[in-house]
Design an enzyme around this catalytic site. Structure first.
Site, PDB file in Angstrom:
ATOM      1  N   ALA A  55       0.856  -1.180   0.000  1.00 11.32           N
ATOM      2  CA  ALA A  55       0.000   0.000   0.000  1.00 11.32           C
ATOM      3  C   ALA A  55       0.892   1.231   0.000  1.00 11.32           C
ATOM      4  O   ALA A  55       2.109   1.143   0.172  1.00 11.32           O
ATOM      5  CB  ALA A  55      -0.915   0.011   1.229  1.00 11.32           C
ATOM      6  N   HIS A  58      -0.773   0.641   9.394  1.00 12.95           N
ATOM      7  CA  HIS A  58       0.538   1.155   8.987  1.00 12.95           C
ATOM      8  C   HIS A  58       0.385   2.396   8.113  1.00 12.95           C
ATOM      9  O   HIS A  58       1.025   3.430   8.367  1.00 12.95           O
ATOM     10  CB  HIS A  58       1.298   0.066   8.238  1.00 12.95           C
ATOM     11  CG  HIS A  58       2.656   0.469   7.782  1.00 12.95           C
ATOM     12  ND1 HIS A  58       3.805   0.179   8.486  1.00 12.95           N
ATOM     13  CD2 HIS A  58       3.076   1.160   6.682  1.00 12.95           C
ATOM     14  CE1 HIS A  58       4.857   0.665   7.848  1.00 12.95           C
ATOM     15  NE2 HIS A  58       4.438   1.262   6.744  1.00 12.95           N
ATOM     16  N   GLU A  59      -0.451   2.319   7.080  1.00  8.30           N
ATOM     17  CA  GLU A  59      -0.580   3.464   6.173  1.00  8.30           C
ATOM     18  C   GLU A  59      -1.257   4.642   6.864  1.00  8.30           C
ATOM     19  O   GLU A  59      -0.903   5.796   6.616  1.00  8.30           O
ATOM     20  CB  GLU A  59      -1.348   3.062   4.918  1.00  8.30           C
ATOM     21  CG  GLU A  59      -0.757   1.876   4.173  1.00  8.30           C
ATOM     22  CD  GLU A  59       0.726   2.011   3.869  1.00  8.30           C
ATOM     23  OE1 GLU A  59       1.204   3.144   3.652  1.00  8.30           O
ATOM     24  OE2 GLU A  59       1.433   0.985   3.860  1.00  8.30           O
TER      25      GLU A  59
END
Length: 887
Positions: A268, A303-304
């Site tokens: 991503a 995470h993103e």
């Protein structure tokens, strides 16, 4: 061969940009075949930079220049120079506007960098250096600009048009076209730019922040995937709340968008306000996704999102500082996963990944520090060292400070550097200032490659009630770094008495009593002696609790010590590590001598684990999971591919036979009453059940084979279905072909499930797997242009199937080089990553060495190569690592 040897980029050569770009206005007329990009850029000379010769050089690749204006005046060809990868304007003032208009071709962009076509949609990937394939720009992370983006397209083909920031307006235009304008109020480097155009459906929700603001949440997918976004949306909301509570970070825009695409080189991308995801990390339902998929989605979504502060609001000054954002964000997503799941199991997963992937990288020709000194192609440095070892560096600093001081230090980092492009030194400096500690020695972790060893000896003085540990740390030489300095690291120590009770770790000089349990000590010297007082009997040491430092620990544990730790240690990582050491010891002995006897007390230890009702089933499954064949290979001076595989089978068969009743009981007891539930408890039960089934299947028998077939035929979740299918294909011979066909027929219209179908076959240890993979490359559902499909077939063979990939006839190596040479002109990033399993060719027997070397040479000698593949292949052949020190 690569005609012009590419020059490395060096950290020592970094200079601030001579110009800054304050404002960017972009207008895209979108079309798959030809897209026109108009850019209006506001430049100013950077007061922090050395004044140059008065010219301006912009990055640009594969761009057809249509128009070029400086301060409204069209430039003549004599006033600029257009090169293959740059545009140079000979004279520019201190402040000016520059207009460019270029044409690009998204449907030809198979490298998936810049603007490209993914199925029916157009999307972008600009990290690390993809923006230069969209328009001419200063494509470097230390140039932060405010972007306004206008998107114009055919409304029927591209009804949804997205870009970073907040929506300004939507307008219908003549001839069936429409225009959408987005504005991002936050300065960002161009690698965080994103746009999407396509016929997409949306799942919407809302999140109320800690300050009471309502944030619109939108996940865009192709219409037929709309019913598989619920888990991703819930993961996003959990991540937003967690980041507020744990790190005090509130989201800043009014809208947060995620788009799932089917063609993507990575997992991503954290583009500001518009995250673009590989659809593997968005789409899930129990019948199409495994527990591992659900957990992966939760982790990557988090995470993103966390990148919004650790990567977007604060970004890296240059690509050598990549771990500044990636290491810190991996640490944050690991902590998030630990808190929403099982901390012990998450920490085991972190440690296993380092041992299986990062430690070998540290020992190979591509070894590099967390902050590299140089690179030829930055795409090759999105590595486990930068990401996962980088996370361990953050974790060690958190461990040294404790939670309260570490939170204060990160608060200072966010407050001081918001809106800036900074370095790892800036991060460590905030840690030092808040804690009052000197971390000069700790900084060596960022600059020094290699995995440190801790060689430990112990003795007990029963007369003086004294227990002494002598610790020697050393790091083997790595390419370009033959001499290593001692590192500063936290060493978490516990001591267990003969009843399994925790002892106090009381040292000379302590002014107060120490409680029983873990004590974090700090190692700084090449040799350290630790003297623990008040111990009447010899304790069993529990070392590196919580995997407190990314090191290799060598200590002469007896089998009895390891069994004691497995039974009594309260630290989940150390329990697992003890089991791994027992299994590794047996597997390596079996590799060398198949007649080696497996001790009864070791079998009994695993029986006790199976019968332990107080332990998380997921942790029991981890205790019963052997070190991987690739990990065992890394422990040998000369890899015995076939011997390791035989030993794996032999130990599994022995445990399956001698623990049959207990494994059957575990299988039956962990049949889930809610098989589609994805809670940590349900996931743990399925994990233990399927590990028990795998050990039982290692013993030939119609009863277990029928049990496995029944699970495959009746399971109503993909975790159980796929676990059974893998076992049937691996152990069933030709009997595994019919389940494969039924699986394909049922799921042929779901690409992510068909990825699993390819992967099951490529990772099978059955003879003839390499030939089968070659055949599957001609399958109508396989395409080299789809990274997920390449990873599921070629990647599964090369990275997850040691015994078949390293077949003595070299067929696996030939297949790999054939694929790399065919893929390199299409997608250099993926081609370069595929090569990594043969980088350690020197560690194999002479026959395999010669064949791997031959295929690497063939790659280097055949045609034009990308810089990505050239760097990896040439380092593998040209670099001769120093021999590791032995003790």
């Amino acid at each position: 061969m690569y005609r012009d040897r590419p020059h490395p980029v060096r950290l020592a050569d970094y200079r601030p940009p001579e110009f800054l770009i304050e404002r960017v206005d972009l207008t895209f007329e979108l079309d798959e075949q030809v897209t026109t990009v108009h850019a209006l850029l506001e430049f100013s000379r950077n007061p922090a930079a050395t004044r140059g010769d008065g010219s301006l050089t912009l990055d640009g690749e594969q761009l057809e220049l249509i128009e070029l204006k400086l301060a409204g005046q069209t430039l003549t060809p004599a006033e600029y120079q257009l090169e293959a990868e740059a545009l140079r304007i000979h004279r520019v003032p201190d402040r000016f506007q520059l207009e460019t208009q270029v044409r690009i071709h998204p449907n030809r962009n198979t490298a998936l960098e810049g603007l490209y076509q993914s199925g029916p949609m157009l999307c972008t990937q600009c990290e690390a250096e993809g923006f230069r394939k969209i328009t001419f720009f200063l494509d470097r992370p230390d140039v932060l600009s405010r972007f306004r983006t206008t998107l114009i397209a055919d409304q029927d083909r591209f009804p949804v048009l997205l870009a970073n920031g907040n929506l300004v307006s939507e307008t219908r235009l003549p001839a069936g076209r429409h225009q959408v304008i987005w504005d991002d109020p936050f300065p960002k480097p161009c690698y965080l730019f994103a746009l999407i155009g396509g016929d997409l459906s949306v799942v919407e929700d809302q999140f109320r922040t800690c300050s009471g603001r309502d944030i619109g949440l939108r996940i865009f997918v192709e219409p037929h995937n709309l019913d598989r976004c619920g888990h991703a949306m819930q993961a996003l909301k959990k991540a937003m709340r967690w980041d507020e509570e744990r790190f005090g970070r509130e989201y800043d825009l009014d809208l947060y968008m995620i788009v799932a695409v089917s063609h993507f080189n990575m997992g991503a991308m954290e583009n500001k306000g518009l995250n673009v995801f590989n659809d593997k990390f968005v789409l899930a339902s129990p019948d199409t996704a495994t527990d591992e998929d659900f957990q992966g989605i939760e982790s990557v979504i988090a995470h993103e999102y966390f990148h919004n502060w650790t990567g977007n609001r604060i970004t890296c000054r240059d690509w050598f500082q990549l771990s500044l954002k990636e290491g810190f964000t991996v640490y944050r997503d690991q902590e998030f996963s630990a808190e929403v799941g099982s901390r012990d199991v998450q920490r085991i997963a972190d440690a296993r990944f380092l041992r299986n992937h990062q430690f070998p990288e540290d020992a190979g020709p591509m070894a590099h520090p967390v902050r590299p000194d140089s690179y030829i192609e930055i795409n090759n440095f999105y590595t486990p060292t930068v990401y996962n070892k980088g996370a361990e560096l953050v974790r060690m600093q958190a461990c040294l400070l404790g939670p309260e001081l570490f939170r204060r230090a990160t608060d200072r980092y966010f407050e001081r550097h918001d809106g800036q492009a900074v370095t790892t030194d800036d991060f460590v400096r905030c840690i030092e200032e808040v804690s009052g500690r000197d971390l000069a020695q700790f900084r060596r972790w960022y600059a020094q490659a290699g995995t440190p060893y801790l060689d430990i000896e112990a003795d007990h003085d029963a007369t003086r009630h004294l227990y002494r540990l002598r610790i020697r740390q050393w790091t083997p030489p790595t390419p370009g770094q033959p001499v290593k300095e001692p590192l500063h690291l936290p060493f978490a120590l516990g001591l267990l008495d003969d009843q399994g009770r925790e002892c106090p770790v009381r040292l000379e000089g302590d002014v107060q009593d120490q409680p029983a349990g873990t004590r974090v000590l700090e190692l700084r010297e090449l040799e350290t002696e630790i003297c623990v007082l008040g111990l009447r009997t010899r304790p069993v040491p529990s070392m590196l609790r919580g995997f407190s430092a990314p090191v290799k620990l060598r200590y002469a544990f007896t089998n009895a010590d390891l069994i004691h730790l497995m039974r009594y240690d309260r630290d989940g990582f150390c329990r697992w590590d003890a089991a791994q050491r027992l299994q590794e010891r047996l597997l390596l002995r079996l590799t060398q001598d198949p007649t080696t006897l497996i001790p009864d007390d070791v079998v009994a230890a695993f029986r006790d684990a199976l019968r332990d009702p107080a332990t998380d089933p997921a942790l029991i499954a981890e205790l019963l999971t052997f070190p991987s064949e690739s990990y065992l290979a890394d422990q040998l001076d000369v890899v015995d591919v076939d011997g390791i595989h035989r030993a794996h089978r032999q130990l599994a068969s022995h445990l399956g036979t001698h623990l049959n009743d207990d494994l059957m009981a575990a299988y039956a007891h962990n049949q889930d009453p809610a098989p589609t539930e994805v809670t940590p408890r349900a996931i743990g039960r399925r994990r233990l059940k399927n590990r028990a089934l795998a050990l039982l299947m290692a013993v030939d028998g119609a009863k277990v084979f029928n049990l496995c077939q029944t699970q495959f035929e009746t399971a109503d979740n993909m975790t159980d279905t796929l676990a059974a299918l893998r076992l049937l294909v691996d152990h069933g011979g030709a009997a595994g072909d019919a389940p494969l066909q039924r699986f394909y027929e049922r799921w042929s219209q779901v690409p992510l499930v068909i990825d699993k179908w390819f992967s099951v076959q490529a990772s099978s240890c059955r003879e003839g797997t390499v030939e089968r993979v070659r055949g599957l490359m001609a399958h109508p559902d396989f395409s080299l242009r789809n990274p997920n499909r390449v990873r599921s077939l070629i990647g599964a063979l090369c990275h997850a199937n040691s015994v078949q990939f390293h077949a003595a006839d070299g067929s696996g190596y030939r297949l790999l080089s054939d694929v790399v040479l065919e893929l390199d002109p299409l997608n250099p990033q993926i081609a370069a990553r595929l090569l990594k399993p043969i980088l350690s060719w020197r560690r194999y027997d002479a026959g395999r060495q010669a064949q791997m070397r031959r295929e690497l040479a063939r790659v280097l000698e055949t045609g034009e190569l990308s810089a990505d593949v050239y760097e990896v292949a040439s380092k593998a052949l040209d670099t001769v690592p120093e021999q590791a020190e032995s003790s």
